[in-house]
Design an enzyme around this catalytic site. Structure first.
Site, PDB file in Angstrom:
ATOM      1  N   THR A  48       0.832  -1.211   0.000  1.00 42.98           N
ATOM      2  CA  THR A  48       0.000   0.000   0.000  1.00 42.98           C
ATOM      3  C   THR A  48       0.861   1.253   0.000  1.00 42.98           C
ATOM      4  O   THR A  48       0.546   2.244  -0.659  1.00 42.98           O
ATOM      5  CB  THR A  48      -0.957   0.004   1.213  1.00 42.98           C
ATOM      6  OG1 THR A  48      -1.759  -1.179   1.153  1.00 42.98           O
ATOM      7  CG2 THR A  48      -1.865   1.218   1.212  1.00 42.98           C
ATOM      8  N   CYS A  49       1.967   1.202   0.714  1.00 45.59           N
ATOM      9  CA  CYS A  49       2.866   2.354   0.798  1.00 45.59           C
ATOM     10  C   CYS A  49       3.490   2.684  -0.565  1.00 45.59           C
ATOM     11  O   CYS A  49       3.553   3.842  -0.968  1.00 45.59           O
ATOM     12  CB  CYS A  49       3.968   2.085   1.819  1.00 45.59           C
ATOM     13  SG  CYS A  49       3.350   1.631   3.454  1.00 45.59           S
ATOM     14  N   SER A  50       3.941   1.661  -1.252  1.00 50.10           N
ATOM     15  CA  SER A  50       4.651   1.859  -2.519  1.00 50.10           C
ATOM     16  C   SER A  50       3.750   2.005  -3.737  1.00 50.10           C
ATOM     17  O   SER A  50       4.129   2.654  -4.710  1.00 50.10           O
ATOM     18  CB  SER A  50       5.607   0.683  -2.766  1.00 50.10           C
ATOM     19  OG  SER A  50       6.660   0.711  -1.843  1.00 50.10           O
TER      20      SER A  50
END
Length: 161
Positions: A48-50
């Protein structure tokens, strides 16, 4: 206790990669006299972060800065070397500041830490975004789940600016 809108951020040390190696960054200095968008992620290179959270801030960088923001900072409970690799791989190097909260001291001080040991990640930061003006929290957006990036997304922050 979770930090709240209207409160000052604590003055702690984060790490940032420099050509001479990791250097300490004082949060007191980082936010003093500035309007900064800060967003935190549970971990660099995580899905989700990337794939969602970071790209939104990269894609909307100019729109955010155009709203009178001096800097955009991403913090994760990783070391400065991982944050540097993530900055390079994501295309964010030189566009955002990638700061490391290696031992989760900043996340814990804000009351925004989360224990993800069951997922093999240990103690991390909750996913959130905030607008900080001269060290004071003006807006705070905390995700209910670390796998979501909606209320803390760049688009939501732009609406608040």
């Amino acid at each position: 206790m979770t930090i709240a809108v209207g409160e000052k951020l604590p003055d702690l040390k984060l790490k940032e990669a420099t050509p001479d190696g990791p250097a300490e960054v004082s949060t007191g200095d980082l936010f003093k006299g500035k309007r900064v968008v800060l967003f935190a992620v549970p971990g660099a290179f995580t899905p989700t972060c990337s794939l969602n959270h970071l790209p939104g801030y990269l894609d909307n960088r100019d729109a955010i800065l155009a709203k009178g923001v001096d800097d955009i900072v991403v913090v994760a409970v990783n070391d400065a070397f991982v944050m540097t690799a993530w900055a390079k791989e994501s295309g964010g190097a030189g566009k955002l500041r990638f700061l490391a909260d290696g031992s989760a001291a900043f996340a814990k001080a804000l009351g925004l830490d989360i224990d993800l040991t069951a997922a093999g990640l240990g103690v991390r930061s909750k996913r959130y975004s905030m607008l900080v003006e001269d060290g004071e929290v003006k807006k705070l957006n905390i995700e209910e789940s670390p796998g979501q990036a909606t209320v803390s997304a760049a688009a939501a922050m732009i609406e608040q600016l």
